[in-house]
Enzyme design. Structure first.
Site, PDB file in Angstrom:
ATOM      1  N   TRP A 238       0.844  -1.214   0.000  1.00 33.36           N
ATOM      2  CA  TRP A 238       0.000   0.000   0.000  1.00 33.36           C
ATOM      3  C   TRP A 238       0.877   1.261   0.000  1.00 33.36           C
ATOM      4  O   TRP A 238       0.506   2.287  -0.547  1.00 33.36           O
ATOM      5  CB  TRP A 238      -0.894  -0.027   1.245  1.00 33.36           C
ATOM      6  CG  TRP A 238      -1.809   1.154   1.373  1.00 33.36           C
ATOM      7  CD1 TRP A 238      -3.025   1.320   0.763  1.00 33.36           C
ATOM      8  CD2 TRP A 238      -1.590   2.340   2.138  1.00 33.36           C
ATOM      9  NE1 TRP A 238      -3.574   2.519   1.112  1.00 33.36           N
ATOM     10  CE2 TRP A 238      -2.723   3.177   1.959  1.00 33.36           C
ATOM     11  CE3 TRP A 238      -0.561   2.790   2.972  1.00 33.36           C
ATOM     12  CZ2 TRP A 238      -2.846   4.417   2.571  1.00 33.36           C
ATOM     13  CZ3 TRP A 238      -0.685   4.028   3.581  1.00 33.36           C
ATOM     14  CH2 TRP A 238      -1.808   4.828   3.374  1.00 33.36           C
ATOM     15  N   HIS A 239       2.065   1.153   0.608  1.00 32.30           N
ATOM     16  CA  HIS A 239       2.952   2.315   0.694  1.00 32.30           C
ATOM     17  C   HIS A 239       3.738   2.541  -0.584  1.00 32.30           C
ATOM     18  O   HIS A 239       4.265   3.631  -0.807  1.00 32.30           O
ATOM     19  CB  HIS A 239       3.932   2.149   1.867  1.00 32.30           C
ATOM     20  CG  HIS A 239       3.275   2.275   3.206  1.00 32.30           C
ATOM     21  ND1 HIS A 239       2.710   1.204   3.854  1.00 32.30           N
ATOM     22  CD2 HIS A 239       3.076   3.347   4.005  1.00 32.30           C
ATOM     23  CE1 HIS A 239       2.199   1.614   5.006  1.00 32.30           C
ATOM     24  NE2 HIS A 239       2.397   2.905   5.119  1.00 32.30           N
ATOM     25  N   GLY A 240       3.882   1.543  -1.390  1.00 37.65           N
ATOM     26  CA  GLY A 240       4.649   1.725  -2.618  1.00 37.65           C
ATOM     27  C   GLY A 240       4.877   0.398  -3.306  1.00 37.65           C
ATOM     28  O   GLY A 240       4.998  -0.638  -2.641  1.00 37.65           O
TER      29      GLY A 240
END
Lengths: 400, 350
Positions: B171-173
């Protein structure tokens, strides 16, 4: 304060407390803003005065913020770009007096290759700009890996990274010099330095650039180095090492290429150089590899450059870099305690670069042999390798 | 959807939290009390960002850049990279969350709590109850529970945990470093579940004796906080590193497995800052505790945030007082004057 159970129907007392809170809050902010603005604007007005430029441009601290703004007010003919080695070396008033041109020292402490390129780009629309003194130490040092440092702000430069005029430039600059932490810190330092200067203090007391390296306690080193200097002065040895093509490309090379391309396109003369390092300090400058890389880049660029390119080498055993070996003095005339060049040394470099007379009292040995243009000399690489060989031997003489 | 205070980075707000509030304030009028609370919260949040988070950026960046270049890095520098970035991201994002909550309450909207002293957590489960709380809730409700949660045996629970955290990392990258970060946290949580299910019952006698002694209990809790902090800091290296190679380089250095011959020590430059940050995160109450009774934060009641719980917290809890007004203004001014454009909010990129 009692807990607030609802947010839409607060009681009257709580509303009153809230209003009082906001009034005090706004009053404190407004008061501090007015005081800070008055103080920083007064200082900025002082900073624009021509007689204060030595302090303004040589002081350590907030140069990344102030110099791009100040340079637009001064409209100089010669600009110095580089890191603190260059900042300390070039007193704009003294160099201006020597060359008869107006100078601006745009060097900042710990400059990165990217920052230097952006500073150059931001200065290209100055109407009277004729020449640039480019300190290559930053570009070609092998550890130049950081893109930008604290204080660097694209929004304060004339152009954005895409080359367009920076939006909201005026207001961003006004905030930077009036209502920023940098404005407060810089104002305090500048005013303190001006006060000390006006009280007749020695420049070394308020500007680090003028501090002097002390030779006390180095007598044994000096003796050993003198012997080494005598032994290797006419030696035919050459520093061995890999060929240039085998050396890793310094990370700042691409930025240097872009800077040179821009200056060539604008027909602005370039006086590139590496800082002449003090041998007694155990410094070897940026080394042979960096010098050869610089030579390679500038030689290639010169072929299609509209401007004149010069690449000066001061960084070999000579009367300046061997400061302390010849005369028995207590303090260095040319170097700071950390080995940075002092403005006295900057004047010698400027005299050689711009072909002016050397400052009064300069030793004949310096006038005879201090710096030359590598781009105008034949068989430079062999000569550089020989000088590096001599330098290595002298440095080895002081090794523990 | 266009409510700007939380739009870019969070807190992640559920529809049932936001819509009822919007329907009750159709005719919104400025409320000085709410604006005052919001201004104070916003000031502290901005201070966290510009003074605390940004002060450490250049030091932390230097170590990660050195890792990217493959330069030798010593054990201490490796840990300074993990711990330093842990502080940076905490002050950055919790500061952002405070600012968002502060701005929202100025318009009469309450946003949910997002950070609650995460580095005081004595277990990795407690950490995730205190760190980016709204994301944890999102992952729990929309991933972990649909995958079976903890109601289908230990093995299924562990698999669900690891999958949830790996997706949370993604989700962060979209990069392997984020996946590894998520997997590490999944592994930590799994160990925690295993310990509770299998390990703890075996040592029930020792645990009871430790709990019976106040001194031993404090000592054990301190050890747990340190262990949790170390585990989280180790994982941060993967979250921050530019690529897998530099992350592994730093992780090796942290474990003492790297080649540090000729390493130029970098941690010493910012050791005093790190020390100050340890004191802040371990010894001071969180912003949420300080504003627990301000009426600005949703779900604060789920946390043990009692102003009367310590003398320090009692003394500095938010009040609509002159002292708080002056203090908030000075904090905001300090934050403004410390502002640097070098580092945008970290969570803007996720």
């Amino acid at each position: 304060m009692a807990p607030m159970e609802t947010t839409n129907q607060p009681d009257i007392a709580e509303r009153g407390a809230g209003t009082r809170f906001l009034r005090i809050f706004a009053f404190v902010i407004a008061s501090v803003v007015v005081l800070v603005a008055a103080f920083t604007r007064f200082t900025y007005w002082q900073m624009l005065k021509p007689q204060n430029q030595t302090i303004v441009q040589l002081i350590d601290g907030w140069a990344r913020i102030y110099k791009p703004i100040l340079i637009d007010h001064s409209d100089p003919q010669v600009i110095v770009f580089g890191a603190s080695w260059a900042r300390d070396a070039f007193d704009p008033i003294a160099t201006g007096r020597l060359t008869g041109r107006e100078w601006f020292n745009h060097a900042v402490s710990g400059a990165t290759p990217y920052e230097m390129r952006r500073f150059v780009e931001s200065s290209m629309d100055l109407a009277r700009l004729e020449a640039v003194v480019l300190n290559l130490d930053t570009f070609l040092r092998p550890d130049a890996i950081i893109r930008m440092k604290r204080g660097f702000d694209e929004a304060l430069l004339d152009t954005d990274p895409e080359g367009n005029p920076t939006r909201w430039l005026t207001i961003q600059r006004e905030i930077a010099i009036t209502l920023s932490g940098a404005a407060i810190g810089n104002s305090l330092e500048v005013l303190d330095a001006l006060r000390m200067r006006d009280s007749g203090a020695d420049p070394a007391e308020y500007l680090d650039s003028f501090e002097r390296h002390a030779f006390a306690g180095r007598e044994a080193d000096i003796e050993r180095m003198r012997a080494a200097a005598a032994e290797f002065a006419s030696s035919a040895g050459a520093a061995v090492g890999p060929a240039l093509t085998e050396l890793p490309l310094p990370p700042g090379t691409a930025e240097l290429e872009r800077v040179l391309a821009l200056l060539c396109q604008k027909s602005i003369d370039v006086h590139a150089y590496f800082t002449p390092a003090m041998i007694l300090q155990g410094e070897q400058g940026r080394g042979l590899a960096s010098t050869l890389h610089g030579l390679d880049v500038l030689t290639r660029r010169r072929r299609d450059c509209r401007a004149r390119l010069h690449y000066y080498n001061f960084n070999y055993p000579n009367a300046v870099t061997q400061d302390g070996l010849e005369a028995h003095e207590r303090f260095s005339q040319y170097y700071r305690p950390d080995g940075h060049p002092r403005p006295t040394l900057g004047l010698l470099m400027v005299a050689r670069m711009f072909g002016t007379a050397f400052p009064d009292g300069t030793a004949p040995a310096i006038v005879a042999d201090f710096g030359f243009d590598l781009l105008a000399a034949p068989d430079v690489e062999a000569w550089l390798r020989n000088q590096a060989f001599r330098m290595d031997r002298m440095l080895a003489a002081t090794a523990p | 959807m266009t409510f700007f205070p939380h739009l870019i980075a969070g807190p992640i707000v559920a529809q049932h939290e936001m819509l009822p509030q919007l329907t009750t304030i159709r005719r919104w009028l400025p409320d000085p009390r709410q604006i005052a609370v919001g201004a104070a919260l916003f000031s502290i949040g901005m201070f966290k960002k510009t003074v605390l988070a940004d002060s450490i950026v250049r030091y932390v960046d230097e170590i990660y850049t050195a890792a990217e270049r493959g330069l030798p890095i010593g054990v201490l520098d490796g840990w300074a990279a993990g711990v330093g970035y842990g502080f940076q991201v905490y002050f950055d994002f919790s500061g952002y969350s405070d600012m968002a909550i502060g701005l929202a309450i100025m318009f009469g909207i309450k946003l949910p709590l997002n950070f609650f002293s995460p580095y005081k957590a004595a277990s990795i489960r407690a950490f995730w109850r205190r760190w980016h709380v709204t994301l944890s809730r999102f992952l729990r409700n929309l991933l972990f529970i649909p995958m079976g949660g903890s109601r289908h045996g230990l093995v299924r629970t562990i698999l669900a945990l690891i999958a949830t955290m790996a997706i949370g990392g993604l989700w962060h990258g979209a990069g392997w470093t984020f996946v590894i970060w998520g997997l590490l946290h999944g592994a930590y949580l799994s160990v925690n579940h295993l310990w509770i299910a299998v390990g703890l019952p075996r040592f029930a006698g020792i645990a009871a004796r430790v709990r019976a002694s106040a001194a031993w209990s404090r000592f054990a809790r301190t050890l747990c906080v340190l262990l949790t902090f170390a585990a989280v800091s180790f994982a941060w290296v993967f979250f921050r590193a530019h690529d897998m190679q530099s992350a592994l380089h730093l992780a090796s250095a942290m474990l003492g497995l790297g080649d540090d011959s000729g390493a130029a020590p970098m941690a010493a430059d910012f050791a005093p800052i790190l020390l100050a940050y340890f004191l802040i995160v371990w010894c001071l109450p969180s912003t949420m505790e300080i504003f627990a009774h301000s009426g600005a934060i949703l779900h604060i009641e789920d946390y043990d945030a009692r102003p009367e719980s310590s003398r320090l917290l009692r003394a500095i809890s938010f009040r609509l007082s002159g002292a708080w007004a002056v203090g908030s203004a000075l904090v905001l001014l300090s934050a403004w004057f410390a502002m640097s454009k070098l580092s945008p909010f970290i969570y803007y990129q996720f």
